[in-house]
Structure formats: structure tokens, C-alpha cells
Design a protein around this motif. Structure first.
Motif: not given
Length: 372
Positions: A223-228, A234-236, A250-252, A272-273
Motif C-alpha cells: 500500500i505505502c509503496s504506491g502499488v495500488f 489490481l485486486r489482492v 488500517v486505522e493505525d 487503498y485498502f
């Protein structure tokens, strides 16, 4: 017409995480001969027909599989490998592991041809060589498989933050192929669960704690490296890690992201999640309570058949116990509609449920649910 019984929960359901019990000689009979010595040979191991994951013939016989699905009120299953995951070994060269995956994929294509509308097999794809991975994914999708399953924990040197994977992400997005990451898949010291010789503390600590921490790390990297951001369609799918822990993580992640001054992503990690990531659960009472207000579009029910720890054939009772408080729309989403949407397939019609319930994998556990 044969008499049928009514499951305790009459809801039509699709299992988003079920498994195979691959023939013990699959790789030794189908691998190119030059690769066979000492590779994926289970003939001398502790696996025995009639025990453990091999207790039900439905693990390798598609006709028997459909009977067992009907006994549990399941109309379709997303299928994951079991022994096939052992291709991720440090002592196997990538080309050998890729050959092992191709053998599994060929067998999976044959298995699913019995009832492609109900048996949603996934291609097992190694990601060392992305050109090979894209070609294998395309081959398997054209042959009728439903998506891909890849390592959860990457090998050293190519973390999820690397652009090494971008050609594969692009191909999966273009083909509409969900990419799944299953617990205990990949490299490193934490890819196992309960095993002989481990203490109770060690086994429970790994399965209840460390596995969740690993999943958090891998998904945070994605998520944080920008894949999405680069691949918005893309669906993971994260499989067999339950879901009750996800909301706080997710909140944290959002909170830590917002404290970082040099943010480069235009959306929050949580956005993104909720757009790109999905997770399966089996027997998660905390997750069931959360579903009243969280995860209705991202969480996917499963029964984990035919593993010894699965809830088959008591899915109806457990659904009633853990999800029975949910409204009809949410129940429909998590039991079938989300999975059908992600894999781009219609929900099949129900099959007649056998009159007699088959024995559970664990007699004592099954008796508890019979008596509920």
C-alpha cells in the motif's frame, strides 16, 4: 427424488478459501525427469490417504468434491494449493520451482474442468521471472482458472516495495485476475504453523501473533509503496488470516502515514485498502461483530475444506453463530456476492444437500457443533 436436509443457515455461500489435497505422486510423475530427484516427493512423508488433509477424497477427486460442497451448502469454492506451496524452498532453483508450479497448474485446470462454474481454481505463480509469470498467468486464465496465488513473504532481495513486480501487477490488472497471498506461503522462518516438536507456546504464538504481523508488514509495503496508486484496478486477496485484527491496523496505518511529512500518495492507506485489498475469514466472532459496520465489501467467508482445522461440514451452524446478527444485505455480501464480484463470476445455483451429514474432520470439535 432423494430426501435432503436443510442446513442450519440456509444462506447460499461461496468459500473464498478452500484447498486441494494434491495427489502424493503428482510432481514425481509429471515433472520433467531432470527435476524429479528429491523434489516435491511426498511418497515417503507423513501424508496418508484417509488421514489429515487426505481424509476426504474430494481433495483430489472433483466429483467427490462437489458432493462434499453440497453437504456444506457451498455452491462454489476458490481453490488454493496445499502441498504445492512447498515449491517455495530455498534449496530449489527458480526454474525448478516454476516447473513445479506448472505441473500443479496443469492438474488444477484438469480438476476444475469437471465443473468450471463451481470450482474456481487459481494458478500458482512464482514471481522470480516476471516475464515467465505473466506468460503462465495468461496461459492459465485462458484455460479457465480464476486468478493467481503467489508468495506472501518474498525471497530476500525483491521486497514488495520493489518495482520488480510491476509487469506482473500490470498483467493481472489487465486480465482482471485477482492475486492471492495465503498464510504460510513464501520464504523465511515464519511460514509454518503447528508442527511436531514445537511447543504449545511457540505454535500458538506463531499462528495467532506472528502470522498477523507478517501480513501487516507485507500489505503495508504494497500500500505505502504506491502499488495500488500505479495499478488502481489490481485486486489482492489475503487468505486464512481472519479479519478481526484488520480495522485497527488500517486505522493505525493512516495515523502513521499522516504524521510522515514527505507523503507522496494522494490517498490514505485506508482508501487503498478498501478499494484494492480483500481478506478471507472462517471462524471469526470479532470479525463477525465488526461486519455490522466495517468490511462489508472487503471480507470474504471461507470454510478451509479439506484441512483438518476446517469448519466443514458445520458451516451453517458457525455462520449462524458468528454472523447471524447481520442484516440480509451484509450477509449476502460476505457469504457470496463479494467473492463472485472479485473473481468476476456469477453465483451458481444451490445443489441438493445430502440427507445425512458426513463426519467432521475432528470428531470432538464436530460434536460440539452438533450439540449447539
Amino acid at each position: 427424488m432423494a430426501e435432503t436436509r436443510t442446513p442450519k443457515s440456509p444462506e447460499v455461500r461461496i468459500s473464498a478459501d478452500s484447498h486441494m489435497a494434491e495427489p502424493l505422486d503428482l510432481w514425481q510423475t509429471r515433472l520433467p525427469e531432470r527435476y524429479r530427484a528429491g523434489v516435491m516427493d511426498f511418497s515417503k512423508g507423513h501424508h496418508q490417504i484417509g488421514k489429515g488433509q487426505y481424509a476426504r477424497e474430494g481433495g483430489w477427486d472433483p466429483a467427490k468434491r462437489l458432493v462434499d460442497m453440497a453437504a456444506d451448502g457451498v455452491v462454489a469454492e476458490v481453490l488454493y494449493p496445499t502441498r504445492g506451496k512447498e515449491m517455495y524452498r530455498d534449496d530449489l532453483a527458480p526454474e525448478v520451482a516454476e516447473a513445479c508450479a506448472s505441473v500443479y497448474n496443469d492438474w488444477m485446470i484438469e480438476f476444475c474442468s469437471e465443473a468450471g462454474d463451481r470450482l474456481w481454481g487459481q494458478a500458482e505463480i512464482g514471481l522470480w521471472n516476471t516475464d515467465h509469470a505473466v506468460h503462465e498467468l495468461e496461459r492459465c486464465m485462458k484455460a479457465g482458472l480464476a486468478g493467481a496465488t503467489v508468495w506472501e513473504i518474498p525471497p530476500e532481495g525483491i521486497p514488495w516495495t520493489s518495482d520488480h513486480y510491476d509487469p506482473f501487477w500490470a498483467a493481472a490488472q489487465e486480465m482482471g485476475a485477482p492475486v492471492s497471498m495465503h498464510i504460510n506461503t513464501g520464504f523465511g522462518p515464519y511460514t509454518g504453523g503447528f508442527r511436531p516438536g514445537r511447543s504449545l507456546v511457540e505454535s500458538v504464538a506463531r499462528t495467532c501473533g506472528e502470522h498477523k504481523a507478517i501480513a501487516m508488514r507485507q500489505l503495508t509495503e504494497l500500500i505505502c509503496s504506491g502499488v495500488f496508486e500505479r495499478f488502481p484496478e489490481l485486486r489482492v486477496v489475503l487468505a486464512e488470516l481472519e479479519v478481526g485484527w484488520i480495522p485497527f491496523w488500517v486505522e493505525d496505518m493512516d495515523r502513521r502515514f499522516l504524521k510522515w511529512r514527505e507523503r507522496t500518495l494522494p490517498m490514505l492507506p485506508s482508501e487503498y485498502f478498501h478499494r484494492n485489498v480483500f481478506a478471507t475469514f472462517t471462524q471469526d466472532e470479532v470479525g463477525g461483530h465488526l461486519l455490522a459496520s466495517y468490511g462489508q465489501d472487503n471480507f470474504l467467508w471461507s470454510n478451509d475444506y479439506p484441512h483438518p482445522g476446517c469448519i466443514w461440514p458445520f458451516s451453517g451452524e458457525i455462520i449462524t453463530h458468528t454472523l447471524g446478527h447481520l442484516d440480509a444485505a451484509t450477509m449476502a455480501k460476505v457469504l457470496r456476492e463479494n467473492t463472485a464480484r472479485i473473481y468476476g463470476r456469477p453465483v451458481p445455483s444451490p445443489m441438493p444437500v445430502p440427507t445425512e451429514r458426513p463426519p467432521s474432520m475432528d470428531e470432538e470439535w464436530g460434536r460440539r457443533w452438533i450439540e449447539r
